[in-house]
Design an enzyme around this catalytic site. Structure first.
Site, PDB file in Angstrom:
ATOM      1  N   ASN A   1      39.761  32.526  46.290  1.00 29.84           N
ATOM      2  CA  ASN A   1      39.127  33.815  46.582  1.00 29.84           C
ATOM      3  C   ASN A   1      38.039  34.135  45.566  1.00 29.84           C
ATOM      4  O   ASN A   1      36.891  34.446  45.930  1.00 29.84           O
ATOM      5  CB  ASN A   1      40.173  34.940  46.538  1.00 29.84           C
ATOM      6  CG  ASN A   1      40.795  35.212  47.889  1.00 29.84           C
ATOM      7  OD1 ASN A   1      40.554  34.492  48.854  1.00 29.84           O
ATOM      8  ND2 ASN A   1      41.607  36.241  47.957  1.00 29.84           N
ATOM      9  N   PHE A   2      38.406  34.070  44.295  1.00 28.70           N
ATOM     10  CA  PHE A   2      37.462  34.448  43.244  1.00 28.70           C
ATOM     11  C   PHE A   2      36.239  33.537  43.245  1.00 28.70           C
ATOM     12  O   PHE A   2      35.105  33.996  43.100  1.00 28.70           O
ATOM     13  CB  PHE A   2      38.145  34.378  41.866  1.00 28.70           C
ATOM     14  CG  PHE A   2      39.076  35.536  41.570  1.00 28.70           C
ATOM     15  CD1 PHE A   2      39.426  36.453  42.549  1.00 28.70           C
ATOM     16  CD2 PHE A   2      39.610  35.695  40.300  1.00 28.70           C
ATOM     17  CE1 PHE A   2      40.292  37.508  42.276  1.00 28.70           C
ATOM     18  CE2 PHE A   2      40.465  36.751  40.002  1.00 28.70           C
ATOM     19  CZ  PHE A   2      40.814  37.651  40.996  1.00 28.70           C
TER      20      PHE A   2
ATOM     21  N   TYR B   1      58.792  32.890  53.330  1.00 26.51           N
ATOM     22  CA  TYR B   1      58.475  31.785  52.419  1.00 26.51           C
ATOM     23  C   TYR B   1      59.484  31.706  51.280  1.00 26.51           C
ATOM     24  O   TYR B   1      60.087  30.651  51.033  1.00 26.51           O
ATOM     25  CB  TYR B   1      57.061  31.976  51.864  1.00 26.51           C
ATOM     26  CG  TYR B   1      56.561  30.818  51.029  1.00 26.51           C
ATOM     27  CD1 TYR B   1      56.314  29.572  51.594  1.00 26.51           C
ATOM     28  CD2 TYR B   1      56.307  30.984  49.668  1.00 26.51           C
ATOM     29  CE1 TYR B   1      55.846  28.512  50.826  1.00 26.51           C
ATOM     30  CE2 TYR B   1      55.827  29.931  48.897  1.00 26.51           C
ATOM     31  CZ  TYR B   1      55.607  28.707  49.483  1.00 26.51           C
ATOM     32  OH  TYR B   1      55.137  27.662  48.716  1.00 26.51           O
TER      33      TYR B   1
ATOM     34  N   ASP C   1      54.375  41.615  45.503  1.00 25.01           N
ATOM     35  CA  ASP C   1      53.574  40.701  44.693  1.00 25.01           C
ATOM     36  C   ASP C   1      54.114  40.712  43.264  1.00 25.01           C
ATOM     37  O   ASP C   1      54.251  41.779  42.661  1.00 25.01           O
ATOM     38  CB  ASP C   1      52.110  41.152  44.684  1.00 25.01           C
ATOM     39  CG  ASP C   1      51.176  40.085  44.157  1.00 25.01           C
ATOM     40  OD1 ASP C   1      51.090  39.020  44.790  1.00 25.01           O
ATOM     41  OD2 ASP C   1      50.533  40.324  43.121  1.00 25.01           O
TER      42      ASP C   1
END
Length: 323
Positions: free
Chosen positions: A193-194, A148, A276
């Site tokens: 997600n959260f 990416y 990350d």
């Protein structure tokens, strides 16, 4: 005499950002051709547009040439969440590189203005904070996210080479974390997600110690920035950062989501994924000066709208059973 509608191609138009862009362009009384291979996009996202006589939907993969007549091209085609772009990394790279070559070739043939949806991932795990467009980045070229990151970096190279070699009218937007309705519930992005975890009473999963930061831009603000960039003069090529410069830690985001949902969810810490980035915050001075753009939706307001969207989605899908 009625104003002539522009013919606008949006690749990746059935996705999260693309569908919002198509809607805004139709509201602005343009003709829109939406192209998508539905790898991550969905016709459901376009339900409100399918009956419009000014909207056309075409199933097509941008890694193959496309022959249409248009005035402008927004090239948004590419899976943008780590789960999706790492599932088939070779195809992800091909989408960014071959897709850009095909769309640039189309723009050259029909003399269309073309905008590339690039990404803050071109900065990698940055040593400059906040990130300015002049920063070249710190990217691992052989890691699991490289398909990416490097695909988008190569796409930017192609855009500027087409401008230098063929005098093409180009625009490059570097998009930072964006959220809002129509995000996929299982795309692995931190906001979705959260929210899904909070609404279903599961632990909020934080990767790392929760001190890494992101800047979250609501989708309406981001789409406004893309359209302003497209409509700017030919001398404004970018790359231009589009994102919200207000920075939040992952822990602050988790606490805000728990508060706004009224959830009883706790927090669960897991190891940080490879490569990350620790910090991500845009310098938007160029966007302010060149486009008169800055985001207006505050995080709590945007999260409220996004939570309402996911709450309804989970009710339709049986309180998360399908997730």
């Amino acid at each position: 005499m009625a104003r002539q509608r522009k013919r606008i191609l949006v690749t990746g138009g059935a996705g999260f950002l693309g569908s919002h862009l198509c809607e805004k362009l139709i509201r602005a009384e343009q003709e829109v051709l939406c192209v998508d291979n539905f790898y991550t996009g969905s016709k459901v996202n376009l339900a409100g547009l399918l009956q419009s006589p000014h909207f056309e939907l075409m199933r097509h993969d941008v890694t193959f040439p496309l022959y249409v007549e248009v005035d402008e091209i927004y090239n948004l085609a590419c899976p943008a969440s780590p789960i999706h772009y790492q599932y088939d990394p070779v195809q992800t790279t091909k989408t960014s590189v071959h897709g850009s070559i095909n769309m640039l070739g189309l723009a050259k043939r029909v003399k269309a203005k073309i905008l590339q949806a690039s990404t803050s991932e071109v900065y990698g795990d940055p040593e400059m904070h906040p990130q300015e467009e002049t920063y070249w980045g710190r990217v691992n070229p052989i890691g699991p996210r490289s398909c990416y990151d490097e695909g988008k970096r190569c796409a930017e190279t192609l855009f500027f080479d087409y401008r230098r070699q063929h005098n093409l009218s180009i625009k490059v937007a570097r998009i930072f974390n964006t959220y809002g309705p129509r995000m996929q519930a299982n795309d692995g992005r931190v906001v979705s997600n959260f929210i899904v975890q909070a609404l279903t009473g599961r632990p909020i999963t934080i990767y790392g110690d929760g001190r890494q930061t992101r800047s979250f831009c609501y989708v309406d603000d981001l789409i406004d920035g893309l359209i302003r960039l497209m409509n700017s003069g030919d001398e404004i090529t970018g790359p231009i950062n589009l994102g919200n410069p207000v920075e939040f830690t992952m822990m602050e985001l988790a606490e805000t989501v728990i508060e706004l949902t009224g959830s009883k969810s706790g927090v669960e810490f897991k190891a940080l994924p490879t490569d990350d980035p620790r910090q991500r915050q845009p310098d938007i001075g160029q966007a302010r000066n060149a486009l008169g753009w800055s985001p207006s939706v505050q995080l709590r307001e945007g999260l409220g709208k996004t939570i309402a969207y996911f709450d309804n989605l989970l009710r339709v899908q049986g309180n998360g059973a399908a997730l």
